[in-house]
Structures are given as C-alpha cells and as structure tokens.
Design a protein around this motif. Structure first.
Motif, PDB file in Angstrom:
ATOM      1  N   GLY A   1       0.827  -1.203   0.000  1.00 11.58           N
ATOM      2  CA  GLY A   1       0.000   0.000   0.000  1.00 11.58           C
ATOM      3  C   GLY A   1       0.858   1.248   0.000  1.00 11.58           C
ATOM      4  O   GLY A   1       1.993   1.244   0.468  1.00 11.58           O
TER       5      GLY A   1
ATOM      6  N   ASN B   1      -7.731  -0.465   6.121  1.00 10.58           N
ATOM      7  CA  ASN B   1      -8.069  -1.618   5.290  1.00 10.58           C
ATOM      8  C   ASN B   1      -7.538  -1.432   3.874  1.00 10.58           C
ATOM      9  O   ASN B   1      -6.981  -2.359   3.275  1.00 10.58           O
TER      10      ASN B   1
ATOM     11  N   ASN C   1      -3.724  -1.820   3.886  1.00  5.52           N
ATOM     12  CA  ASN C   1      -3.336  -3.212   4.153  1.00  5.52           C
ATOM     13  C   ASN C   1      -3.575  -4.125   2.956  1.00  5.52           C
ATOM     14  O   ASN C   1      -2.992  -5.212   2.866  1.00  5.52           O
ATOM     15  N   THR C   2      -4.449  -3.695   2.057  1.00  7.50           N
ATOM     16  CA  THR C   2      -4.750  -4.513   0.871  1.00  7.50           C
ATOM     17  C   THR C   2      -4.057  -3.977  -0.382  1.00  7.50           C
ATOM     18  O   THR C   2      -4.446  -4.299  -1.501  1.00  7.50           O
TER      19      THR C   2
ATOM     20  N   GLU D   1      -3.730  -0.815  -1.528  1.00 10.44           N
ATOM     21  CA  GLU D   1      -4.315   0.332  -2.234  1.00 10.44           C
ATOM     22  C   GLU D   1      -3.450   1.582  -2.057  1.00 10.44           C
ATOM     23  O   GLU D   1      -2.574   1.652  -1.189  1.00 10.44           O
TER      24      GLU D   1
ATOM     25  N   THR E   1       0.080  -0.255   9.312  1.00 10.35           N
ATOM     26  CA  THR E   1       0.003  -0.953   8.026  1.00 10.35           C
ATOM     27  C   THR E   1       1.346  -1.213   7.366  1.00 10.35           C
ATOM     28  O   THR E   1       1.433  -2.014   6.440  1.00 10.35           O
TER      29      THR E   1
ATOM     30  N   CYS F   1       2.797   0.677   5.356  1.00 12.28           N
ATOM     31  CA  CYS F   1       2.682   1.128   3.966  1.00 12.28           C
ATOM     32  C   CYS F   1       3.868   2.023   3.606  1.00 12.28           C
ATOM     33  O   CYS F   1       4.597   2.496   4.476  1.00 12.28           O
TER      34      CYS F   1
END
Length: 315
Positions: free
Chosen positions: A127, A189, A192-193, A195, A234, A236
């Motif tokens: 992410g 979310n 974490n996926t 994005e 996350t 990220c």
C-alpha cells in the motif's frame, strides 16, 4: 470496517433550497468548456476581485507568509501574495477541470513524472500513502493521477448534501472511491490490501490526534499524528507528490520515491519528519499553496494567537 456511504442523488435536490447549489455546479461545468488560456485569465481576475471582498483572507495569506518566511524580504512575500491571489481564483477553474474534463483533455495539460515508483510498489503488493499538500490544483492532480492508477481519496463530506453529491462524483471520477476522513478503519483496510490512499497532513486539524512540530520558521505548528497511525498500523510506503503549474501553463505532477527513515511508533518525531516533506512540497511552488488557511490557529497552552500580530509572541 465501517461501511463507506456513497452520496446518492435525491429528488429533494431539485427543491428551491438547492437551486443555488445547482446553479453553481452548472456554472462550473460551463466554465470548464472554455479554452484553457481563457480559464486561466478569468481565474486570475476572479481571484483579485474575491480577495477585495474577502480582505480577512488576504490578511491571513500575508500573515502566514510572514510567519513561515521571516527572512524573506517584504517585496518577495508581496510577490508571492499577489500570485497566490491569482491562483486562488484559478483554483475554481482547476476544480471544474478535474470534475468535468475528459481524460484526453486532462492528459493534454498534465505530465506525470515518477510513475515507476508506484508501479514498483504495485508489483510488491504494498500500500502507498500518497502524501500531498493542499496546493490550489490538488483536485486536478488527483484526477490526472487517477487516470493512470486509481486510488482512494480522504475527504471531508460537505454539509450541503447536494454539493457533497457533486463533489463526490467529481473527485471519484478517475479514482476508486473517497473515504470520510473520520473513517480510519477504511483507510487502514485500503492500505493493508495494497491500495493507494491520498492523504494531506499539512493543515491545522485541531488538538485531537495531534502534536506540535516545527514548520518552516514556526517552531510549534499543530500537526496531525494521523500519518503515524496509518503507517505504524500498516507498514505502507509513504510517497510524496507535488502538482505544479509552470509558467507555460502546463502542469507537472511529480511522484517522489518512497521516503525512508520514517520514525515508527514515535508520533512526535514522525510529525517533525512529515513537516519536512510538507515544506519541500510547498517550496516546489509557494504561490500555488493554500495560504488562505489559518495554518497556525491552534497554539500550545499559554501561547497567544499568531493571527493577532500585536499580541503574537516571538517564535
């Protein structure tokens, strides 16, 4: 995860109470059809007229420049102020461009540099927190980026539900969706996926989830700790980007390499780190930044308001 509510058009928006909003949206659409150079010229004129009517905003711009750049000459700050007023008017047209232009027309006027950094993160499935500042042309920058790689924008829903509908439609036109700035679970979310989430930590959002950190010459600027919350939870990547309109009128969106050395689990030091990124982004084009926001309105206990020059303490 909290469910994200997508604004829907309602029959009640046709009621007289919303006619003013519909007229404004209609005008924005019509303005977006004008030749590009005409839009820039009209925008500059509108900015100057608006600032004559909203003198307090002009005072805020001037004060922010004084606070951030005390070593700059008065003449240099005045030049930035004048250009900033022009850009405030042009921002109306740039928002209309972002909401209503075709992909082809956006691509014609915007060049993107550094997309390889996004593609590398995409291959890793990582992410990306797209760290932005509130430049006047941020809406157009997000639209241009979204044409190439969609993402999710963090925004504050407008109190006017009719305007909020059109705002949402315009901003999500080339992006996946928008996330209410209060919906932290949705941001986590998304990151974490794998994005991409647009995030602007440069404004004064008040004392909740914030700390005080240096920003330019202001030693204690109220700074959100939201960046720490998102990155710590996350892992990220943090990817700064800037959007600048050149002297020739062409826009360049620059995507930087993911930053390294972010202070994990240390919100205070992270705020210092983030503000350095913010400074660099603003300096890419100081006159195109949103200086009309009272960036330093929240002060530590015992400090006077910085927007009352005679009472403002030394910083």
């Amino acid at each position: 995860m909290n469910k994200q509510k997508t604004p829907k058009f309602k029959a009640e928006f046709l009621a007289p109470r919303y006619w003013g909003t519909l007229i404004i949206i209609g005008i924005m659409y019509l303005l977006s059809l004008l030749p590009f150079r005409v839009q820039l010229s009209l925008g500059s004129g509108i900015g100057r007229i608006a600032m004559r009517l909203m003198k307090k905003r002009q005072v805020t711009i001037k004060r922010n420049l004084e606070l951030c750049f005390p070593g700059m000459s008065a003449q240099e700050r005045e030049a930035i102020l004048k250009d900033n007023i022009d850009n405030a008017g042009i921002a109306l047209f740039e928002t209309a461009m972002a909401w209503f232009w075709s992909d082809k027309r956006v691509n014609k006027h915007v060049t993107i540099e550094g997309m390889e950094h996004i593609e590398a993160l995409e291959k890793q499935g990582k992410g990306a927190l797209m760290l932005a500042v509130h430049s006047m042309n941020l809406e157009l920058g997000a639209r241009a980026f979204g044409i190439k790689k969609s993402g999710m924008g963090v925004y504050r829903p407008n109190n006017n539900p009719c305007f909020d509908y059109f705002q949402y439609q315009g901003r999500s036109r080339s992006n996946r969706t928008l996330i209410d700035r209060k919906n932290v679970k949705a941001m986590l979310n998304a990151l974490n996926t794998g994005e991409r989430v647009w995030y602007a930590p440069d404004h004064d959002y008040g004392t909740r989830r914030s700390t005080f950190a240096p920003l330019f010459a202001v030693k204690r600027a109220c700074t959100t700790t939201g960046t720490s919350l998102l990155v710590d939870a996350t892992d990220c990547a943090i990817v700064p980007f800037t959007m600048v309109r050149g002297d020739n009128g062409h826009y360049t969106l620059t995507i930087s390499e993911p930053v390294e050395g972010f202070p994990k689990n240390d919100p205070d030091q992270a705020a210092v780190f983030v503000n350095k990124i913010v400074e660099k982004s603003i300096l890419a084009s100081p006159s195109q930044y949103m200086w009309l926001h009272r960036r330093f309105k929240t002060r530590p206990d015992g400090e006077c308001c910085l927007y009352k020059p005679r009472l403002a303490p030394a910083i």
